[in-house]
Design a protein around this motif. Sequence first.
Motif, PDB file in Angstrom:
ATOM      1  N   ASN A 361       0.795  -1.420  -0.160  1.00  0.00           N
ATOM      2  CA  ASN A 361       0.141  -0.122   0.008  1.00  0.00           C
ATOM      3  C   ASN A 361       0.953   1.437  -0.038  1.00  0.00           C
ATOM      4  N   ARG A 364       1.619   1.710  -3.616  1.00  0.00           N
ATOM      5  CA  ARG A 364       0.441   2.263  -4.600  1.00  0.00           C
ATOM      6  C   ARG A 364       0.309   3.716  -3.970  1.00  0.00           C
ATOM      7  N   PRO A 371      -5.463   2.047  -2.077  1.00  0.00           N
ATOM      8  CA  PRO A 371      -4.662   0.936  -1.404  1.00  0.00           C
ATOM      9  C   PRO A 371      -5.584  -0.315  -1.484  1.00  0.00           C
ATOM     10  N   TYR A 372      -5.038  -1.457  -1.232  1.00  0.00           N
ATOM     11  CA  TYR A 372      -5.568  -2.598  -1.100  1.00  0.00           C
ATOM     12  C   TYR A 372      -6.376  -2.924   0.170  1.00  0.00           C
ATOM     13  N   ASP A 378      -0.535  -3.688   4.405  1.00  0.00           N
ATOM     14  CA  ASP A 378      -0.124  -2.572   5.084  1.00  0.00           C
ATOM     15  C   ASP A 378       1.296  -3.216   5.834  1.00  0.00           C
ATOM     16  N   SER A 392      -9.556  -0.696  -1.812  1.00  0.00           N
ATOM     17  CA  SER A 392     -10.632  -0.187  -1.025  1.00  0.00           C
ATOM     18  C   SER A 392     -11.557   0.350  -1.872  1.00  0.00           C
TER      19      SER A 392
END
Length: 400
Positions: A361, A364, A371-372, A378, A392
Amino acid sequence: MSIFRRTRRVTRDETRSKFDPLTVQAYAAMLGIGSRLGVSSIDEALREAATWACVLIKAKGMASTPVDVVRYDGERRIPMPLPEVIAHPSTTMRRRPWTFAAAASMFTDGNVWGLVTATDSAQRPRMIELVAPEQVIDRRVVDNVPQARIDGEVHQLYPWGDLWHVAGEFVLPGSPFGLSPVGYGSRVTATALAAEEFGGQWFIDGAHPTSLIIPEADPGPDGAAKLKAEIMASTRGNREPIVLSKAELKQLQSTPSDSRLIELMEFEVLQTCRRHGVPPSMVYATVTGQNVTYSNVTQADLNFLKHTLSYPFDLLEEALTELLPGGRVVRYRRDAVLRGDPETRWRVYETRLRTRTISVNEVRALEDEPPYTGPEFDEPGVPMPGEAQGASGSDEGGAA
């Protein structure tokens, strides 16, 4: 006393009859240029090209760098929403112009000044309106509290009062205020301005005559004046040929480089770059014998970040962090200054993911992508195969 004032005054006739290519100071004195000790204001200094370019490149570098607010849970770095004092610090300026103005003030006056115009429930600053350095006068420390006068009113520095202040890079013992780069570089700037002004006047009004009239016999003062007036009248505003029966007209070709003016101007650019810590190539100046290539420009960018912008970033981060609730820290993404081409960036990301020094993240975020979801993204390193993935706000999973 300036170098121009120390030079004896040279008359126009002396200059024309004895054209010395090494006496730029004499010509400047003749024209009344650069007779002051140095520049007297930030506005005057910024009229000099190299000073403008150096301040611009440094302030733009800071203003264009993304900023984060984070808190730390042990060694875990947790991004936080930007508070108002970071995201929207002013009612009249957006964040990037505000940061640019703060940086420009630091790189010219040596200090950043702002009035706290709004606070939150805990009396922490919520809005800070920057103040032009020229308005901040009578800077002193009274009873161990720094203060200054703005528009006739005394303001104490935050947290004692409403005047927010960040001292710049050069602070000496005994004073909380930074030294002014413009003030201490005033002689260099004045010399550069004098050279620019002299170059501008070179072809306009007589640093060097453009032509020579050679009469067959001495016409006397009245005859010379009449002959000159006739030639000027016949050549002004038209390209028709002129006829001279008793005189020869000879054009005198000369350029500012004949007086080493170009060399002087180039030297003053390098002097200004030294004072501001800016690589000459970044302000489109070159050093004799130096080839500008991709590799040394890249190295110059790294040196620029490390030796020029790193400490000002530290100062601004520290000053802004003091305005936030405990545990929150302001961090500028300094790697953005060195942002390379996509292929290079992804090689760096891959290496850092494999060495577990960055999370998916965080990568990204650096690429301005959402973010995922999931705590595994994280954590530093590459998530294990088979773990749930998805951006997300998305109903479907996606590949990391």
